[in-house]
Design a protein around this motif. Structure first.
Motif, mmCIF file in Angstrom:
data_model
loop_
_atom_site.group_PDB
_atom_site.id
_atom_site.type_symbol
_atom_site.label_atom_id
_atom_site.label_comp_id
_atom_site.label_asym_id
_atom_site.label_seq_id
_atom_site.Cartn_x
_atom_site.Cartn_y
_atom_site.Cartn_z
ATOM 1 N N ALA A 143 0.820 -1.218 0.000
ATOM 2 C CA ALA A 143 0.000 0.000 0.000
ATOM 3 C C ALA A 143 0.856 1.271 0.000
ATOM 4 N N GLY A 144 2.038 1.187 -0.590
ATOM 5 C CA GLY A 144 2.888 2.375 -0.704
ATOM 6 C C GLY A 144 3.551 2.798 0.584
ATOM 7 N N LYS A 145 3.353 2.033 1.650
ATOM 8 C CA LYS A 145 3.876 2.472 2.962
ATOM 9 C C LYS A 145 5.397 2.412 3.017
ATOM 10 N N ASN A 146 5.993 1.461 2.314
ATOM 11 C CA ASN A 146 7.453 1.334 2.375
ATOM 12 C C ASN A 146 8.153 2.579 1.858
ATOM 13 N N ILE A 147 7.655 3.072 0.751
ATOM 14 C CA ILE A 147 8.332 4.233 0.182
ATOM 15 C C ILE A 147 8.009 5.491 0.995
ATOM 16 N N LEU A 148 6.791 5.567 1.519
ATOM 17 C CA LEU A 148 6.427 6.720 2.356
ATOM 18 C C LEU A 148 7.339 6.818 3.585
ATOM 19 N N ALA A 149 7.700 5.657 4.119
ATOM 20 C CA ALA A 149 8.538 5.660 5.319
ATOM 21 C C ALA A 149 9.921 6.244 5.036
ATOM 22 N N LYS A 150 10.314 6.260 3.782
ATOM 23 C CA LYS A 150 11.655 6.778 3.459
ATOM 24 C C LYS A 150 11.649 8.268 3.135
ATOM 25 N N LEU A 151 10.471 8.867 3.125
ATOM 26 C CA LEU A 151 10.402 10.282 2.715
ATOM 27 C C LEU A 151 10.586 11.243 3.894
ATOM 28 N N LYS A 179 11.831 16.326 0.427
ATOM 29 C CA LYS A 179 13.022 16.455 1.262
ATOM 30 C C LYS A 179 14.041 15.317 1.141
ATOM 31 N N GLN A 180 13.567 14.085 0.999
ATOM 32 C CA GLN A 180 14.500 12.957 1.033
ATOM 33 C C GLN A 180 14.874 12.430 -0.352
ATOM 34 N N GLN A 203 17.415 16.927 8.718
ATOM 35 C CA GLN A 203 16.801 16.067 7.709
ATOM 36 C C GLN A 203 17.728 14.996 7.134
ATOM 37 N N ASN A 204 18.957 14.995 7.533
ATOM 38 C CA ASN A 204 19.940 14.128 6.886
ATOM 39 C C ASN A 204 19.990 12.755 7.557
ATOM 40 N N PRO A 205 19.532 11.706 6.874
ATOM 41 C CA PRO A 205 19.455 10.384 7.510
ATOM 42 C C PRO A 205 20.829 9.818 7.886
ATOM 43 N N LEU A 206 21.872 10.263 7.185
ATOM 44 C CA LEU A 206 23.213 9.744 7.493
ATOM 45 C C LEU A 206 23.622 10.078 8.919
#
Lengths: 686, 686
Positions: A678-686, B62-63, B654-657
């Motif tokens: 449901a698109g959640k994986n990519i949302l978590a990376k934003l 942002k990401q 905002q920087n995940p690193l």
């Protein structure tokens, strides 16, 4: 998974094409390579270190472009550590290690440690400080960064905002960042890696009246992270600044101090001393030493630029030799094979002058190294006379050569059409990294002021003392110019059907002298505002630097140590670099009376002829640069010409995206088919 | 996690600086925006669609620069699907959808479906085919790609290798890829997304003698993936080609066929028909229709180029207004504030001509749209006369304008020093994507041949029939030129202290006509080889296109609909574009007798003066382009000037690193501190 594509071959055999290209030129690649890399056993070292790296899974480059930026740093750090271990395992010396860095072709998170950090300690620490720190530096027990530029200040070092206030009671300096713009910024190896840093901060010393006075930016050595936890020490906020155009493997950082107290010994005090008791400041030594090492950096930039340019040109020449497109529209037979792209003058005019430029940069890089060594020896004997010339020359060349290379990469890429835009070009990484060069180590527009100021000064001296003889080549040129002024006969590039190399050199020298005189006249005689002249000052620097490139290229042919065929092609390359440059800026050659109008009118035709002469040797000439496939990392530029096989392999076999099947139905929120994500994986990376 | 940096402010207040910049110019941003975007309610639509996107977490940018390339496609697909759902939810029309694409600022995996795929079916399907396919296309029940270019062939469409062999027995076409280079390549939306594709393949029809004859590339509609599993259908190998400079969100693909049988109805047969029984070929209709739609694409490219350039210039002008560096070295007071970077002529000369160029492109883009509409109407009435001019003009402009924009982005970036190299510049994405433009839709060096061929033809006509009157503007110009030849008086750019706009236009027109005549003479009279003239043909195209830009910009000032202040600055921008262009190529203006030597000599000074006039309005002029912060995605270019706050926020927050602590000890193989990973995690990704 095997499929029917396994048996397919490309329509044209790239290997056969490159073999034919190589067969038709009598130049010896081996001889050319020895000529270009005669020093320090470069070629043997390259082979030896390459064999080590190619075996290491960690040094495979295939997936680099698919990695997220945080993973690129992970990889960069893993490689940096591995290289350091190889030093022990393989018994590498410093040059071997540098070679490994070049071949790996990424900015290492350890890089600033053994460059600016180590150099600063070596050059600016007192003997006691060096005795304490050097063993830790050498063994990589600590990892250092060099924190000079700030969020708000780069080129103008005097404007740095970070403060180091001396407290004579506790005998400590208090490092403090009073504003957001005082944050250290861009400093390599600092974001995640460094345990220590050299911090450039405004030295503030207490005055008798209770106020503080600034003694300018001075270097402090500071521990910034805890030994065991690697967390920032109290009073320090430090981190990586985030994604950039290039240098993805490097952790360029930011850092601020909240009244961090460091001991009196933190100030590197070979040249700058603060009396611990009184807080009095004392300076020692000559700044020329620092100049000298900066100049060496810039000589290296010219040599680096030549290799970067040669690399892009290698890829483009090999690929455009193989790539076919359209038939000659004037050919009687319209059913034959299509033309090699490199046979079009519109492709030659973009690539062959760049190939010539790479050689031009090479000979000037060599000359700069010699000049640097001579100057260095003179300095050791207390003679600082030639520092100013060396410094200004190196500034102008830094500006011109890095612009050549940065623009040249993109010119090569565009010459390759669609595939130039793909990852198989091998140019994405080098392009993104190299685009920093026109800015760092002195912005290419800004530092040209130094060159122009120097030339105006020399011209002023020459005008006021026309008779004095000087060993300085520029001064001698200016005196000759002043003597001939008013009865100048512009150079004639052609003598009958022959190109007159001496006349070319004369035209470049006259142009540089005349433009120096005009700016001397504008600034010194007419007293025009400096800032109103900036554009012309920039042009003067480029004109002068082009003259240096032409001078050194010409000198390298007097006589060329190469055998006849190679020497003859090298002369054509000299002519192509010089005359292409002249054509590009024909108007200044005309208005300064440097070359005759008829000379300038025939340049396009001469250039076409030179390109026809050079074309058959193009592949051999790029082979001569001996850039390994491992460095090129390019399907288009491979030595063996298997362009299409490699492109296909990268797409079909190596592309991780092809391992996932997607749900492309717009009515569904699922992205990976069958995953129910449901698109959640990519949302978590934003 | 709060820390002491939360309370820090930058030394200079960027918001206050931009406010002061805006206060000191009387230009109305609102008026300028309405002037630039008068059509189709652009500004209102931009606001309305922006409000929708800004609320959506999936559309946060942002990401983006931290994502791995496979994840960028995931994100692109998720957004493509979401946008399609918004169409339903928000009741968007096509223009709203396009606006959403522009604002999202990435190439959507659905993009080829509703552009080339839909257009081809609309234009090239027979009525029966359209009745079958269009409902599926419109509802996105199927997702289509357009598979023309191949691994071995791009620009030369006739050279495509993919075959469609007709089998009259089964009444099927057999699609086949005989070589590796016949693989379809670069085709957008095809790598992972598309269910169907238009495949351009060489139509091979059986002849009476049993052999097959080619009838050139023709379009076939083919299902390439299974409906439920989304796996390739049997006989198709298809996938994504891997990482590229830009377009990370797009799945550019490759595809090969292993004797795939498709029904007779697969051939799109509005213009090309194969008799199912006999296999006989028949063509219908006029190719001008296809030309027409290509030209519209190119008019859109000019309008797109202007907005891309305006965007880069917006960022650079705002940032260089805020950024301070060094004091004026001629100033008496050396303790005052440092100078704004934009006050240096060396920065102005890079940015202000580009700002002027954006406006030049705008007026020509508008003129092209009008020309296209007129031509379209004429075509509907069966009049194909003006297609050739429209096509050649649009080719030349495509080449020149995309080169301006592609190079301009990089010029802007370099003008911003160190921070230009960082992700906060907002230029990384647009730069990487836009670098494709000089190559796609006709390579910028190659298509200029079409323009030059057209100009030579018109000149040939004019020479042979000097008296005939024509409505064609170029022909009229050439006739005027031929009449005046031999008694030309070069244009005088200055009339007293005033710039003579009419003389500028005259100089550009004369130069274009004279260079057209020289190439007519070389090719038609002297019969020189076409390929030996390619470099000059390319230059002619640029010279002619520059004339068009100057013509249209000048016409837009006669009179300007803007109020007095804006109109006056717009005139200065016209002059700056024209005279900067003239100075850059002063030699051709001189050798063609287009402008007087004295005019050319004073250009640098006039340009400096013009830049001084424009400088106070620079920020207002970029504001006029009304590019939302959401599109800029730039710390440096934010409307509110909070440059340093934003840069710091991106790095520190905002920087995940920065969420990972590393083991930097070279003796340990562990990478993430305390994880015991021994480097295995990163190795698994290689």
């Amino acid at each position: 998974m095997p499929d029917f594509t396994d048996n397919l071959k490309p329509k044209d055999d790239g290997s056969a094409i490159l073999k034919a290209e190589r067969d038709r030129s009598p130049i010896s690649t081996e001889e050319l390579s020895r000529h270009l890399f005669s020093k320090n056993g470069f070629l043997e070292r390259q082979q030896r270190v390459l064999r080590v790296l190619e075996k290491e899974p960690l040094f495979q480059k295939k997936q680099q472009l698919n990695l997220a930026r945080p993973d690129r740093y992970h990889l960069g750090l893993a490689r940096a550590k591995a290289l350091r271990r190889f030093v022990v395992r393989e018994g590498w010396d410093v040059e071997d290690y540098r070679m490994a860095e070049y071949l790996t072709d990424e900015m290492s998170p350890y890089h600033l440690h053994f460059s600016m950090f180590a150099t600063t300690i070596k050059e600016q620490a007192s003997p006691e400080q060096k005795a304490y720190w050097w063993p830790k530096v050498e063994s990589f027990e600590i990892i250092g960064a060099y924190a000079q530029t700030e969020l708000g200040h780069g080129s103008n070092v005097r404007g740095l905002e970070c403060e180091a206030r001396y407290d004579p009671n506790s005998k400590e300096f208090i490092l403090h960042s009073p504003t957001l713009t005082s944050s250290k910024w861009w400093n390599g190896s600092m974001g995640r890696t460094a345990t220590h840093a050299i911090v450039m901060a405004q030295l503030l010393l207490p005055q008798p009246n209770g106020s503080y006075k600034s003694f300018g930016p001075q270097p402090f050595i500071v521990q910034i992270r805890e030994k065991v936890t690697h967390e920032p020490v109290d009073g320090v906020v430090v981190g990586d600044i985030g994604p950039k155009y290039g240098y993805t493997s490097m952790d360029n950082g930011f850092m601020l101090f909240d009244k961090l107290r460091v001991p009196h010994t933190a100030l590197l005090s070979r040249y700058a001393k603060v009396d611990p008791e009184t807080g009095a400041f004392r300076k020692e030594g000559h700044p020329g030493v620092v100049y000298g090492s900066l100049t060496n950096v810039r000589a290296n930039i010219v040599m680096h630029a030549r290799l970067v340019l040669a690399r892009a040109v290698t890829i483009a020449i090999r690929y455009t030799s193989i790539r076919r497109q359209f038939r000659d529209r004037d050919a009687a037979d319209q059913s034959g094979p299509e033309m090699a792209v490199l046979d079009y003058p519109t492709v030659q005019i973009r690539l062959l002058p760049l190939l010539a430029t790479a050689f031009a940069l090479h000979y000037t890089g060599e000359a700069m190294h010699n000049l640097y060594n001579n100057t260095r020896n003179a300095i050791e004997e207390g003679n600082f006379d030639s520092i100013a010339e060396l410094h200004s020359t190196s500034s102008g060349l830094k500006s011109l050569c890095t612009t050549y290379a940065a623009d040249g990469i993109e010119t090569c890429r565009r010459s390759m059409g669609g595939h130039g835009f793909g990852g198989g070009s091998g140019l994405i990484g080098i392009n993104n990294d190299y685009l920093s060069k026109p800015t760092v180590e002195g912005d290419n527009w800004m530092i040209t002021q130094q060159v122009a100021a120097y030339l105006i000064k020399i011209m002023t001296d020459a005008v006021s003392n026309p008779k004095t003889k000087s060993a300085d080549a520029t001064e001698a040129l200016f005196r000759r110019y002043l003597a001939e002024r008013g009865r100048r006969r512009p150079a004639e590039v052609l003598r009958g059907p022959q190109i007159d190399n001496g006349a070319i050199v004369d035209a470049f020298q006259w142009r540089a002298a005349e433009m120096s005189f005009r700016l001397y006249d504008a600034r010194i005689v007419q007293k025009k505002k400096w800032n109103s002249l900036l554009i012309q000052l920039h042009r003067l620097s480029n004109v002068y630097s082009q003259m240096i490139l032409v001078n050194n290229f010409y000198a390298a042919l007097q006589p060329s140590p190469l055998s006849a065929h190679a020497a003859s092609v090298m002369e054509s390359l000299f002519q192509l670099y010089a005359l292409y440059t002249m054509d590009t800026d024909a108007r200044t050659f005309s208005t300064t009376l440097s070359a005759t109008p008829s000379s300038l009118d025939v340049l396009p035709d001469i250039i076409l002829d030179l390109m026809i002469k050079i074309r058959p040797h193009a592949v051999k000439l790029v082979d001569g640069w001996a850039i390994p496939d491992y460095v090129l990392d390019s399907a288009l530029g491979r030595y063996d010409g298997r362009v299409y096989e490699d492109l296909f392999d990268r797409a079909h076999r190596q592309n991780p995206l092809n391992r996932t099947t997607f749900n492309v139905d717009w009515q569904s929120e699922e992205i990976v088919l069958g995953s129910g994500d449901a698109g959640k994986n990519i949302l978590a990376k934003l």
